[in-house]
Design a protein around this motif. Structure first.
Motif, PDB file in Angstrom:
ATOM      1  N   LEU A 136       0.925  -1.522   0.291  1.00 42.92           N
ATOM      2  CA  LEU A 136      -0.187  -0.568  -0.049  1.00 42.92           C
ATOM      3  C   LEU A 136       0.947   1.319  -0.529  1.00 42.92           C
ATOM      4  O   LEU A 136       0.528   2.237  -0.451  1.00 42.92           O
ATOM      5  CB  LEU A 136      -1.513   0.199   0.955  1.00 42.92           C
ATOM      6  CG  LEU A 136      -1.982  -0.837   0.461  1.00 42.92           C
ATOM      7  CD1 LEU A 136      -2.359  -1.224   2.293  1.00 42.92           C
ATOM      8  CD2 LEU A 136      -2.721   0.639   0.220  1.00 42.92           C
ATOM      9  N   SER A 139       2.129   1.265  -3.670  1.00 36.61           N
ATOM     10  CA  SER A 139       1.127   2.454  -4.372  1.00 36.61           C
ATOM     11  C   SER A 139       0.653   4.057  -4.010  1.00 36.61           C
ATOM     12  O   SER A 139       0.510   5.053  -4.523  1.00 36.61           O
ATOM     13  CB  SER A 139      -0.435   1.256  -3.990  1.00 36.61           C
ATOM     14  OG  SER A 139      -0.592   0.285  -4.508  1.00 36.61           O
ATOM     15  N   GLY A 140       0.461   4.465  -2.905  1.00 37.62           N
ATOM     16  CA  GLY A 140       0.656   5.697  -1.994  1.00 37.62           C
ATOM     17  C   GLY A 140       1.556   6.354  -2.843  1.00 37.62           C
ATOM     18  O   GLY A 140       0.978   7.395  -3.890  1.00 37.62           O
ATOM     19  N   VAL A 179      -6.510   9.835  -1.453  1.00 37.21           N
ATOM     20  CA  VAL A 179      -6.594   8.705  -0.261  1.00 37.21           C
ATOM     21  C   VAL A 179      -8.026   7.373  -1.144  1.00 37.21           C
ATOM     22  O   VAL A 179      -8.055   5.700  -1.102  1.00 37.21           O
ATOM     23  CB  VAL A 179      -7.193   8.096   0.667  1.00 37.21           C
ATOM     24  CG1 VAL A 179      -6.880   7.139   1.772  1.00 37.21           C
ATOM     25  CG2 VAL A 179      -5.796   9.272   1.266  1.00 37.21           C
ATOM     26  N   VAL A 182      -6.924   5.664  -4.436  1.00 37.98           N
ATOM     27  CA  VAL A 182      -6.397   4.166  -3.997  1.00 37.98           C
ATOM     28  C   VAL A 182      -6.430   3.079  -3.566  1.00 37.98           C
ATOM     29  O   VAL A 182      -6.054   1.927  -4.111  1.00 37.98           O
ATOM     30  CB  VAL A 182      -4.676   4.433  -3.245  1.00 37.98           C
ATOM     31  CG1 VAL A 182      -3.566   3.457  -2.858  1.00 37.98           C
ATOM     32  CG2 VAL A 182      -4.406   6.461  -3.502  1.00 37.98           C
ATOM     33  N   THR A 183      -7.094   3.336  -2.098  1.00 34.48           N
ATOM     34  CA  THR A 183      -7.961   2.427  -1.738  1.00 34.48           C
ATOM     35  C   THR A 183      -8.759   1.325  -2.876  1.00 34.48           C
ATOM     36  O   THR A 183      -8.674  -0.086  -2.931  1.00 34.48           O
ATOM     37  CB  THR A 183      -8.514   2.337  -0.379  1.00 34.48           C
ATOM     38  OG1 THR A 183      -8.158   2.847   0.164  1.00 34.48           O
ATOM     39  CG2 THR A 183      -9.048   1.600   0.235  1.00 34.48           C
ATOM     40  N   GLU A 186      -6.776  -0.576  -5.423  1.00 34.77           N
ATOM     41  CA  GLU A 186      -5.746  -1.642  -5.059  1.00 34.77           C
ATOM     42  C   GLU A 186      -6.437  -2.737  -4.392  1.00 34.77           C
ATOM     43  O   GLU A 186      -6.544  -3.833  -4.429  1.00 34.77           O
ATOM     44  CB  GLU A 186      -5.210  -1.244  -3.285  1.00 34.77           C
ATOM     45  CG  GLU A 186      -4.062  -2.164  -2.562  1.00 34.77           C
ATOM     46  CD  GLU A 186      -2.891  -1.973  -3.544  1.00 34.77           C
ATOM     47  OE1 GLU A 186      -2.608  -1.134  -3.604  1.00 34.77           O
ATOM     48  OE2 GLU A 186      -1.871  -2.898  -1.993  1.00 34.77           O
ATOM     49  N   GLN A 250      -1.353   3.922   3.508  1.00 37.71           N
ATOM     50  CA  GLN A 250      -1.241   4.849   2.241  1.00 37.71           C
ATOM     51  C   GLN A 250      -1.571   5.961   2.918  1.00 37.71           C
ATOM     52  O   GLN A 250      -0.983   6.771   2.009  1.00 37.71           O
ATOM     53  CB  GLN A 250      -2.473   4.614   1.587  1.00 37.71           C
ATOM     54  CG  GLN A 250      -3.889   4.606   1.558  1.00 37.71           C
ATOM     55  CD  GLN A 250      -4.089   3.072   2.180  1.00 37.71           C
ATOM     56  OE1 GLN A 250      -3.594   2.848   3.789  1.00 37.71           O
ATOM     57  NE2 GLN A 250      -5.783   2.513   2.481  1.00 37.71           N
TER      58      GLN A 250
END
Lengths: 313, 275
Positions: A136, A139-140, A179, A182-183, A186, A250
């Motif tokens: 994570l 990815s962040g 945010v 991204v979540t 993912e 993240q």
């Protein structure tokens, strides 16, 4: 499912008395030897700390003095009336709800579609699942780059459409949305796999019988397929909530809870109280409230599954 | 289920969605190989000016990434090995043995499963600091050596092994370890591999816990190293170097994914709903 004490009745063809002797010998020592490592680990690092966190929530401690001081319910009073706590709670709920509202229908739709014998469906499944293996934090950082105000790909693309993109992570309005994005990116593939597993356990005979009785495809979906999927849907819903409630990595790399407190969620609030302000009492109080919330959601899951006829196990 | 007609039309949105999902990854790769990326502002760069490895060299030199790799890999392997070991032993006892207090142990397992680390990290941290374990591998590994979820997951899988086979081996006087090793584990391979892979992905990528219990480069793991690398760059962000670092971090998981995805599919498909 076979119960352990009915072993004798179920195995008439083998020598019952020797099985009983075997069971007797193993009953006292072996199970506990096998359980010991796991029980030790869980006791020291999960169960004992759970008791400790409840205790600490009734004390004041800044880690400088050797012992915590008894504070009664003062922490509960101050946390439950603090703006920061409710602010963090609000962000957590918005974050969890936004992720759930997007990710559940999206992953269900993908699973539904990729359950058909569509050419290349295995490749699609792989592509959608791929982000799940990214740490994570990684990815962040990638999204921070994509969203960087001047050189990021997103704002360059928006520029081609003659839109001036915002300073995403530096904006109180957009940071939480980044945010959330991204979540979703993912985890959408993971939930797609969960729903695929649910779809593949459907009983095709039920749909066929309904079709034979002249049910159209929509009533068939609504009355025959959906009820069978309720346990999967409830399970996925609760998992999204639990996963988002625990989010930290993240947020840490993208915004560190900011700008101002725009992305400070409950876990981030506890982290700041405990490890930056050394306010162990209030951090513990917020932790207790957090565990109670997660526990309540889990109980609702099990209740829900039983009510809808799932096996819940 | 009969497929709707014109199924192929769905390729249009699916390809579009796939492109959106892959875009961040592709951008990461381009930036990681492109020496000019940081300098190009306002231009769409979906192909690097040249493919070269200078960013990787520069990123590797700016932080002890070699050490981070060792730490990450040692920690992940340690956690996953211990967790499979402790969980399979406990799951065997819960699934096949009769003993007093079984219901209590099962209840404790379910209870422990509901409590996230993010809620109890303060006492966990205090225990480790009392033991003087801050900045050690023990602190990174041992809190996760036992997992309630692991016990639960393997218990669900073990229950599917025909009981008659287990009893037959018990009758032959086989020890529980023999039964576990020769009968149970080979017959529940997709579940065990899925647990191992999901755990590897999770713990390799876990930043929260290492952030709490380590504060020197010697014990820093990759995700934490990445976050330090970002924090180091104040003002002018060299995204090309950062993406090279991210790519180095992600690569082992991509390889693992390529190797394990067949098992993963089988595992999540069969046990997903019960996990």
């Amino acid at each position: 499912m076979l119960k352990e004490h009915s072993v004798r009745e179920r195995t008439p063809w083998i020598n019952a008395s020797s099985l009983v002797r075997y069971a007797h010998r193993t009953r006292l020592v072996t199970p506990w030897l096998m359980l010991a490592p796991a029980l030790l680990g869980l006791s020291v690092f999960v169960l004992l700390p759970t008791v400790a966190i409840v205790g600490l929530s009734f004390t004041n401690w800044n880690l400088m003095t050797p012992h915590p001081h008894w504070a009664g319910v003062a922490n509960y009073r101050s946390v439950l009336t603090s703006f920061d706590f409710w602010n963090a709670m609000q962000h957590t709920v918005i974050y969890a709800a936004a992720v759930a509202i997007v990710i559940l229908p999206a992953s269900f739709g993908l699973a539904w579609l990729l359950n058909y014998p569509l050419r290349g469906r295995h490749v699609y499944r792989m592509i959608f699942f791929l982000p799940y293996v990214m740490p994570l934090a990684a990815s962040g950082i990638v999204f921070s780059g994509l969203l960087s105000p001047s050189s990021g790909l997103i704002n360059i693309l928006l520029g081609h459409l003659h839109i001036t993109g915002p300073n995403w992570l530096g904006s109180v309005h957009w940071a939480l949305i980044a945010v959330i994005a991204v979540t979703i990116w993912e985890y959408v593939g993971f939930y797609m796999l969960l729903f695929l597993s649910g779809l593949q356990q459907l009983n095709p005979a039920l749909s066929e019988a309904a079709a034979m009785d002249g049910a159209g495809s929509w009533p068939r979906f609504w009355h025959v397929i959906l009820p069978q999927l309720i346990p999967t849907i409830v399970f996925a819903g609760v998992m999204v909530v639990i996963q988002t409630f625990q989010a930290f990595d993240q947020i840490y790399v993208m915004t560190a809870g900011g700008p101002v407190t725009a992305t400070t969620t409950l876990v981030y609030y506890i982290y700041e109280q405990g490890f930056q302000f050394f306010n162990v009492g209030q951090a513990s109080t917020a932790s207790v409230l957090f565990v109670m919330l997660v526990g309540a959601i889990t109980v609702i899951q099990w209740r829900g599954m039983h009510r809808w006829g799932g096996d819940g196990s | 289920m009969n497929a709707p007609r014109k199924l192929w039309l769905w390729h249009v949105p699916l390809i579009l969605l796939s492109a959106i999902m892959l875009l961040p990854l592709w951008w990461m790769v381009v930036a990681a190989f492109d020496p000019m990326h940081a300098l190009i502002g306002g231009h769409l760069t979906l192909w690097p000016v040249t493919w070269n490895l200078k960013n990787f060299v520069a990123a590797w030199r700016s932080q002890p990434f070699g050490r981070y790799y060792v730490n990450s890999i040692a920690t992940t392997i340690g956690i996953v090995t211990l967790q499979i070991l402790t969980s399979s032993l406990a799951a065997y006892a819960l699934a096949f043995l009769t003993f007093r207090g079984k219901r209590i142990i099962w209840g404790m397992t379910l209870l422990a499963m509901m409590i996230p680390v993010q809620a109890i990290f303060i006492p966990d941290y205090l225990i480790l600091s009392q033991l003087n374990w801050i900045n050690t591998y023990q602190a990174l590994i041992l809190p996760f050596a036992a997992s309630a979820f692991g016990i639960f997951w393997l218990h669900q899988a073990f229950r599917n092994v025909p009981r008659a086979l287990v009893e037959a081996m018990m009758m032959d006087g086989a020890s529980p370890l023999t039964i576990l090793w020769q009968l149970i584990l080979p017959n529940t391979r997709p579940a065990v591999i899925t647990l191992a892979v999901l755990n590897t992905v999770f713990h390799y990528g876990y930043l929260f816990w290492p952030l709490l219990v380590t504060n020197t480069a010697a014990y820093r793991v990759l995700p934490l190293g990445l976050s330090y690398f970002v924090a180091q760059q104040s003002g002018f962000m060299q995204w090309n170097l950062m993406m090279a670092a991210v790519l180095m971090t992600v690569l082992p998981m991509m390889v693992l994914f390529a190797l394990a995805q067949r098992y993963l599919r089988a595992g999540v498909m069969h046990y997903g709903i019960r996990g």
